[in-house]
Design an enzyme around this catalytic site. Structure first.
Site, short mmCIF file in Angstrom:
data_model
loop_
_atom_site.label_atom_id
_atom_site.label_comp_id
_atom_site.label_asym_id
_atom_site.label_seq_id
_atom_site.Cartn_x
_atom_site.Cartn_y
_atom_site.Cartn_z
N ASP A 1 9.42 3.92 -3.89
CA ASP A 1 10.65 3.17 -4.19
C ASP A 1 11.83 4.08 -4.54
OD1 ASP A 1 9.17 0.85 -3.77
OD2 ASP A 1 8.62 0.67 -5.87
N GLU B 1 16.95 -11.64 -0.88
CA GLU B 1 16.15 -10.76 0.00
C GLU B 1 16.24 -11.24 1.45
OE1 GLU B 1 12.23 -9.47 -1.20
OE2 GLU B 1 12.58 -10.14 -3.24
N HIS C 1 12.72 -3.95 -1.76
CA HIS C 1 12.12 -3.90 -3.08
C HIS C 1 12.85 -4.90 -3.99
CE1 HIS C 1 9.95 -2.20 -6.45
NE2 HIS C 1 11.08 -2.24 -7.13
N ARG D 1 0.84 -1.20 0.00
CA ARG D 1 0.00 0.00 0.00
C ARG D 1 0.87 1.24 0.00
NH1 ARG D 1 -5.19 0.54 0.29
NH2 ARG D 1 -5.27 2.60 1.17
N ILE D 2 0.39 2.24 -0.71
CA ILE D 2 1.12 3.50 -0.78
C ILE D 2 0.67 4.38 0.39
CG2 ILE D 2 1.38 5.60 -2.17
CD1 ILE D 2 1.16 3.72 -4.63
#
Ligand code: GAR
Length: 210
Positions: A145, A174, A109, A91-92
């Site tokens: 990002d 990751e 990311h 979610r932004i």
């Protein structure tokens, strides 16, 4: 120890890698809360199994981003969280929320930023024909990002890769990179000065090993 909340939306495999790393007695952070905007996120059950406090704040229950972000902010503050780690949190945020956590919020990311911001990074890397791909841990800023980079890991693109095979190779990195980056930040070995990440002498020496 630095009190960390992990924010997830899905399966939470990066979350698990952070929880496992934080079990080491000398790890400079403790995971105090796992929070999801999706009550059905598989990662919530995995966190609960690991004995971590969990919470769901369903974004669909809020009429707008401001309402959701205010609820999230209140929970993080109530839990006395020092640092927020986004781990597959899809979610932004509003700029106001991000500014409230400036220098205290990290994201992972699945690309070598600044390439391939946004979603479908593995398909887009294949489409672009890059021979190196990877993942990035960065501080979160209001622009998606785009924040200062703490750590990156590169992964070769192989002939015959499809998005899934490439994703499988990136996620391994990751799971290694995020705990290492969190240890640096929580341990005070790297810090943000304006929009630059500054490594202390010890971290600078160890940097090649990340
Ligand atoms: C990870 O690959 C993470 O880098 C990515 O989502 C996946 C979550 O997996 N994050 C983003 O795309 C952020 N925009 P996980 O839930 O198993 O950690």
């Amino acid at each position: 120890k630095t009190r960390v909340a992990i924010l997830i939306s899905g399966r939470g495999s990066n979350m698990v890698s952070l929880i496992e790393a934080a079990r080491a007695p000398d790890f400079p952070a403790e995971i105090v809360l796992v929070l999801s905007n999706r009550p059905e996120a598989a990662g919530l059950a995995r966190a609960a199994e690991a004995g971590i406090a969990t919470q769901a704040i369903d974004h669909r229950a809020y009429p707008d981003r401001d309402g959701f972000d205010a609820a999230l902010d209140a929970e993080l503050r109530a839990a006395k969280v020092d640092l927020v780690c986004l781990a597959g949190f899809m979610r932004i945020f509003t700029p106001g929320f991000v500014e409230g956590w400036a220098g205290r919020m990290l994201n992972i990311h699945p690309s070598l930023l600044p390439l391939f911001k946004g979603t479908h990074t593995h398909a887009r890397a294949l489409e672009a024909g890059v021979r190196l791909h990877g993942c990035t841990v960065h501080y979160v800023v209001p622009e998606l990002d785009a924040g200062p980079i703490v750590a990156q890991a590169a992964v070769p693109v192989r002939a015959g890769d499809d998005p899934d095979s490439l994703a499988d190779r990136v996620i391994v990195q990751e799971h290694r990179l995020y705990p290492a980056a969190l240890a640096l930040v929580a341990g005070g070995k790297v810090r943000l000065e304006g929009d630059r990440v500054i490594f202390d002498a010890e971290a600078a020496q160890a940097d090649g090993a990340l």
